[in-house]
Structure formats: C-alpha cells, structure tokens
Scaffold this motif. Structure first.
Motif, PDB file in Angstrom:
ATOM      1  N   SER A 182      36.401  -9.456  13.532  1.00  0.00           N
ATOM      2  CA  SER A 182      37.600 -10.007  12.891  1.00  0.00           C
ATOM      3  C   SER A 182      37.499 -11.511  12.676  1.00  0.00           C
ATOM      4  CB  SER A 182      38.848  -9.660  13.702  1.00  0.00           C
ATOM      5  OG  SER A 182      38.737 -10.190  14.988  1.00  0.00           O
ATOM      6  N   TYR A 185      33.953 -11.385   9.926  1.00  0.00           N
ATOM      7  CA  TYR A 185      33.977 -10.417   8.825  1.00  0.00           C
ATOM      8  C   TYR A 185      32.595  -9.895   8.463  1.00  0.00           C
ATOM      9  CZ  TYR A 185      38.666  -9.417   7.613  1.00  0.00           C
ATOM     10  OH  TYR A 185      39.916  -8.892   7.652  1.00  0.00           O
TER      11      TYR A 185
ATOM     12  N   THR B  79      37.428  -2.092   3.363  1.00  0.00           N
ATOM     13  CA  THR B  79      38.024  -2.999   2.393  1.00  0.00           C
ATOM     14  C   THR B  79      36.951  -3.873   1.759  1.00  0.00           C
ATOM     15  OG1 THR B  79      39.784  -3.112   4.024  1.00  0.00           O
ATOM     16  CG2 THR B  79      40.005  -4.519   2.109  1.00  0.00           C
ATOM     17  N   TYR B  94      42.408  -9.137  -4.258  1.00  0.00           N
ATOM     18  CA  TYR B  94      42.327  -8.492  -2.962  1.00  0.00           C
ATOM     19  C   TYR B  94      42.751  -7.032  -3.089  1.00  0.00           C
ATOM     20  CZ  TYR B  94      43.027  -7.538   1.956  1.00  0.00           C
ATOM     21  OH  TYR B  94      42.959  -6.985   3.206  1.00  0.00           O
ATOM     22  N   ILE B  95      41.932  -6.159  -2.520  1.00  0.00           N
ATOM     23  CA  ILE B  95      42.276  -4.739  -2.548  1.00  0.00           C
ATOM     24  C   ILE B  95      42.476  -4.273  -1.113  1.00  0.00           C
ATOM     25  CG2 ILE B  95      41.549  -2.420  -3.232  1.00  0.00           C
ATOM     26  CD1 ILE B  95      39.553  -3.795  -5.130  1.00  0.00           C
ATOM     27  N   GLU B  96      43.562  -3.578  -0.868  1.00  0.00           N
ATOM     28  CA  GLU B  96      43.739  -3.054   0.470  1.00  0.00           C
ATOM     29  C   GLU B  96      43.699  -1.538   0.399  1.00  0.00           C
ATOM     30  OE1 GLU B  96      46.806  -4.913   2.956  1.00  0.00           O
ATOM     31  OE2 GLU B  96      47.113  -2.883   3.707  1.00  0.00           O
ATOM     32  N   ILE B  97      42.865  -0.938   1.262  1.00  0.00           N
ATOM     33  CA  ILE B  97      42.836   0.521   1.261  1.00  0.00           C
ATOM     34  C   ILE B  97      43.933   1.013   2.181  1.00  0.00           C
ATOM     35  CG2 ILE B  97      41.371   2.553   1.423  1.00  0.00           C
ATOM     36  CD1 ILE B  97      39.012   0.806   1.588  1.00  0.00           C
ATOM     37  N   ASN B  98      44.585   2.057   1.745  1.00  0.00           N
ATOM     38  CA  ASN B  98      45.635   2.702   2.493  1.00  0.00           C
ATOM     39  C   ASN B  98      45.157   3.083   3.906  1.00  0.00           C
ATOM     40  OD1 ASN B  98      46.922   5.153   3.386  1.00  0.00           O
ATOM     41  ND2 ASN B  98      48.065   4.999   1.470  1.00  0.00           N
ATOM     42  N   ALA B  99      46.000   2.812   4.918  1.00  0.00           N
ATOM     43  CA  ALA B  99      45.608   3.090   6.305  1.00  0.00           C
ATOM     44  C   ALA B  99      45.367   4.579   6.534  1.00  0.00           C
ATOM     45  CB  ALA B  99      46.680   2.587   7.261  1.00  0.00           C
ATOM     46  N   THR B 102      41.740   5.320   5.282  1.00  0.00           N
ATOM     47  CA  THR B 102      40.759   4.785   6.227  1.00  0.00           C
ATOM     48  C   THR B 102      40.726   5.628   7.491  1.00  0.00           C
ATOM     49  OG1 THR B 102      41.685   2.667   5.555  1.00  0.00           O
ATOM     50  CG2 THR B 102      39.934   2.614   7.192  1.00  0.00           C
ATOM     51  N   THR B 178      45.018   0.732  13.391  1.00  0.00           N
ATOM     52  CA  THR B 178      44.970   0.245  12.011  1.00  0.00           C
ATOM     53  C   THR B 178      46.376   0.091  11.427  1.00  0.00           C
ATOM     54  OG1 THR B 178      44.921   2.436  11.000  1.00  0.00           O
ATOM     55  CG2 THR B 178      42.808   1.496  11.633  1.00  0.00           C
TER      56      THR B 178
END
Lengths: 220, 230
Positions: A182, A185, B79, B94-99, B102, B178
């Motif tokens: 974290s 990265y 991500t 920025y792309i966030e993948i759905n929890a 994941t 997560t």
C-alpha cells in the motif's frame, strides 16, 4: 523488490512464532477433545462435539474478532488477571488460532482413534495389559501415527491462517507485505517475495511430515 | 435485543442483506472456481509434462499462500492492471473495480485450486474398465465422457466439493478487508457505531453457522441423489 526482503524476513519470524505457538496449544486441545469425544461421559462428549462444530463452522476471522474486540467489552474480564493476556493482540491471536486448530485437530485424531483395528486392542486385552497402558502404549501411538498426513495439511492451513493476525494490528508476514504494497504500489513484486517465503515454509512442513511418516511407519 | 431489530432503529435488515451478499459472493466464487477447475483439471490429467507443470504450479501456489495475500494482490493489483490496459487504449483516468468482482474473483481462484484437486482425484479413481467398456461399445469420446465418466465423477466428487464449498463460504469473510459489505464488514460497521462488538461478532458467527448448517443439509441431499444405485 530486493529492498523489501529484510523487512519481510523479520516479519516471517513473527509468523513462525504465531504458527508454532498455536500448533503447540492446538495439538494439546485437539488430543484432549478427541479423548473426551471418544470417551463415555455424555456431557463431555456433547461439549467436545459442539466445540468442534462451532469452530469449524465459522470463519476464523469471526473467532479472532470475538476474542480480540468482543471480550474486551466484558467488564468482569477487564478487571480480572486475564486482562493482562487479553489486551495483547499477540495472545488474542494465539488463543483464537489455537482454539480453531484444536477443533480441526480433534476431528483428525478422533477419526484416527476410530480406525484402529479392534484386533489390536483385543490382543492387548488378552495379554492382560491394563486399560491405561493399552491407551498410552497402543491406542495413542497408533492414532497419532495415523493422523500424521491429515495433520500435515492442518499445519499448512494454520500457517496460512496466521495471516489473519494482520487484521488485529500484528505485523506478521502478510501484514508487512500489505503495508509495503500500500505504500509502494508494487503488488506483484511483493506478492512474489512474500508468497515464496510462505511456499518455502509450506515445503519445509511437508518434508517434516514426510520424514515423520517414514520414521514412524509400521513396516520398518 | 433492539439493536437487532429490522428498520431504522436496528441492524436486523442490514445484517439480513449482508447475509445475502455473503451467499452471492460465495456462489459466484464457487462458479468461478468450477470454471478454473474446468481448465486446469484436464491439464493435470494430461500426459504432457508442460501442461502438468502449469496446472501443478497453479494449485501449489494458490494452496500454499494465505488467502489474504491473494486478496491483497487482486485488490491492489487488479486496479493497477486494468488501468495499465486502459492506458494502452488511451484512457488516463482512474478506474476502480467493483469490490464484489475483485472479491469473488480472488476467492474463486482459490476455490478453483481446491476444486481442481477434487475433480482430478475423482477422475483418477474411476476404474480403467469403464473407459475400456465404453470404447468396446463403440461410444464416441464425447458420449463416453458425458454419459459414462462424468456422472461417476460427480458421485465421487460431491462429498469433497461439499468441503470446498465450506472453505469458500468461510473465505468470503476475508473479503471484508476490501470494503465489500458482507456479514463480516456489516458486523464491523455495526460494532463500531454501537460499541457492542461482542454482540455483533457473535451474531456474525451465528449467521455463518446457519449458512454452513443449511448448505450442508442441501448438499447431503445432492450426495444421496448421485449415490443412488450404490
């Protein structure tokens, strides 16, 4: 990737401490509950049955959280001498892990007890060996030998289980790996290093069990 | 007890939906696991050394590394990987993948490794005579697999698949790290805002026990169904 290595190695030490302590207490609990389960006392039998049922039927994370966050709520415990132990995340983790592995171990040893050939015990009885001697000298060694392969799997599951310690602020191998991921990265690199360390320990456990199986095998 | 009421005053409805979420993640992960097993079991059984190696690498690594570490890999790495691919196509945001995705995917990969081992074991314990008999009868490879081998594999695999289901169901608790609101996460939130962790984590334990108990009942029925005639 290389710079993370020393930090991960010192975290491995904590992981190893957690595993060995939990397994040590766990095998004691497991043997005890397996004996109670195969014994004659109905109450103790039911108690060990429900102990193993509850601990095997719920995730270890819940068990850890109940012990670490939940027990702190009980005023009586906070003022008792037990609080010295229960306020430490390290001991809470060991208690939770030991109770969990104890439940699985008791099942492994119990089923080993049940597969002991009746003839072996009858042979002991007909030789006039006392009941307690039959237990310690015949039943227990056979059962422990019989449970070695399954117990090896349990040791590996426990090694993986100690990674949960990172959720209660303990910096074990997974905890440190997560911290480095974290901040830098670089998930893949750290995963490879930490994963390899875990695989190495898994391999060592596997070899140890193979060695013990061979040493205590019936035909040598 | 009023903390567990349904409605605005209690956490009952939240916990109910969290339980459904746990079930949804577990079932999705199990199906993803079957998909992986579908790919890797043939590789394991194959006589080709390279294919064997690939399948063994998958099952050994996934079963030897903590579940939590695998989840962190996909949580942080997923991500990054998706954004890297998006960058190639010229997307810089920025792309966030759905929890949920994941979580289900990482638990699915783990569950797949266990399922692969189970199906491999089931395939190997089918007697050679069965293969020879279907060959002698002139059955096509497809017919022989679907009508002769697969039904027997299921009978042998179901007791162990039941174990894999139990492991998968309990592993979903780890996805709470997560931020997906399943039983564990919901209990964490409730425990935090009411300062009553003992109650809510105990309720979580009961909910998990309830799920394992009833799914075992159903799976045992399935086992009886496939064992008929034995």
């Amino acid at each position: 990737m290389i710079s993370s290595f020393p930090k991960l190695l010192s975290a491995t030490l904590i992981t190893l401490k957690l595993v060995s302590a939990s397994l040590l207490f766990g095998i004691f609990l497991g043997t005890l509950f397996a004996i109670l389960r195969t014994g004659k006392n109905k109450f103790l039998k039911a108690f060990s049955y429900y102990y193993s049922y509850i601990f095997r039927g719920t995730p270890m994370l819940v068990q850890l959280f109940i012990i670490y966050f939940g027990l702190a709520q009980i005023e009586y415990l906070r003022s008792s001498f037990l609080w010295v132990i229960l306020k430490e995340p390290y001991w809470c983790a060991i208690i939770a892990f030991a109770l969990n592995t104890g439940a699985y171990t008791s099942e492994i040893i119990r089923s080993a007890f049940e597969t002991i050939d009746k003839g072996t015990i009858e042979a002991g009885e007909s030789l006039g060996i006392s009941n307690s001697k039959i237990f310690y000298k015949i039943k227990l060694p056979i059962a422990l030998r019989q449970s070695l392969p399954a117990y090896g799997n349990e040791m590996i599951l426990m090694l993986k289980g100690t990674s949960l310690a990172s959720t209660v602020t303990l910096m074990d191998l997974t905890g440190v790996a997560k911290f480095i991921i974290s901040t830098t990265y670089k998930p893949v690199e750290i995963f490879i290093v930490a994963g390899s360390i875990y695989l190495l320990i898994t391999f060592l456990i596997h070899s140890l069990i193979k060695f013990l199986e061979k040493k205590y095998s019936f035909n040598n | 007890m009023e903390l567990l009421q349904f409605g605005d005053n209690g956490w009952g409805d939240e916990l109910f939906f969290a339980t459904l979420m746990t079930l949804a993640v577990a079932v999705t992960a199990m199906l993803i696991g079957f998909f992986f097993a579908l790919i890797f079991t043939p590789l394991k059984i194959s006589k080709n050394k390279t294919l064997n190696f690939i399948a063994n690498f998958y099952t050994t690594v996934v079963r030897g590394v903590p579940e939590l570490l695998v989840i962190y890999l996909f949580f942080f790495g997923g991500t990054a990987a998706v954004m890297y691919v998006a960058k190639i196509f010229g997307y810089e945001g920025y792309i966030e993948i759905n929890a949920f995705i994941t979580g289900a995917f990482s638990i699915g990969i783990i569950s797949g490794a266990y399922s692969t081992e189970v199906f491999r074991g089931a395939y190997l314990s089918i007697k050679r005579g069965q293969f020879e008999a279907s060959k002698v009868l002139g059955l096509k490879t497809n017919t022989s697999f679907f009508k002769v081998i697969l039904p027997q594999m299921l009978r042998l695999a179901i007791p162990n698949i039941t174990n894999v289901w139990q492991i998968t169901l309990k592993d979903t608790a780890l996805i709470s790290v997560t931020g997906l609101v399943e039983i564990m996460r919901q209990s964490y939130i409730a425990a935090g805002s009411t300062r009553d962790p003992l109650l809510f984590y105990s309720v979580a334990a009961v909910l998990y026990l309830f799920l394992t108990f009833f799914s075992m009942k159903i799976l045992n029925k399935l086992e009886v169904h496939y064992r008929r005639g034995y």
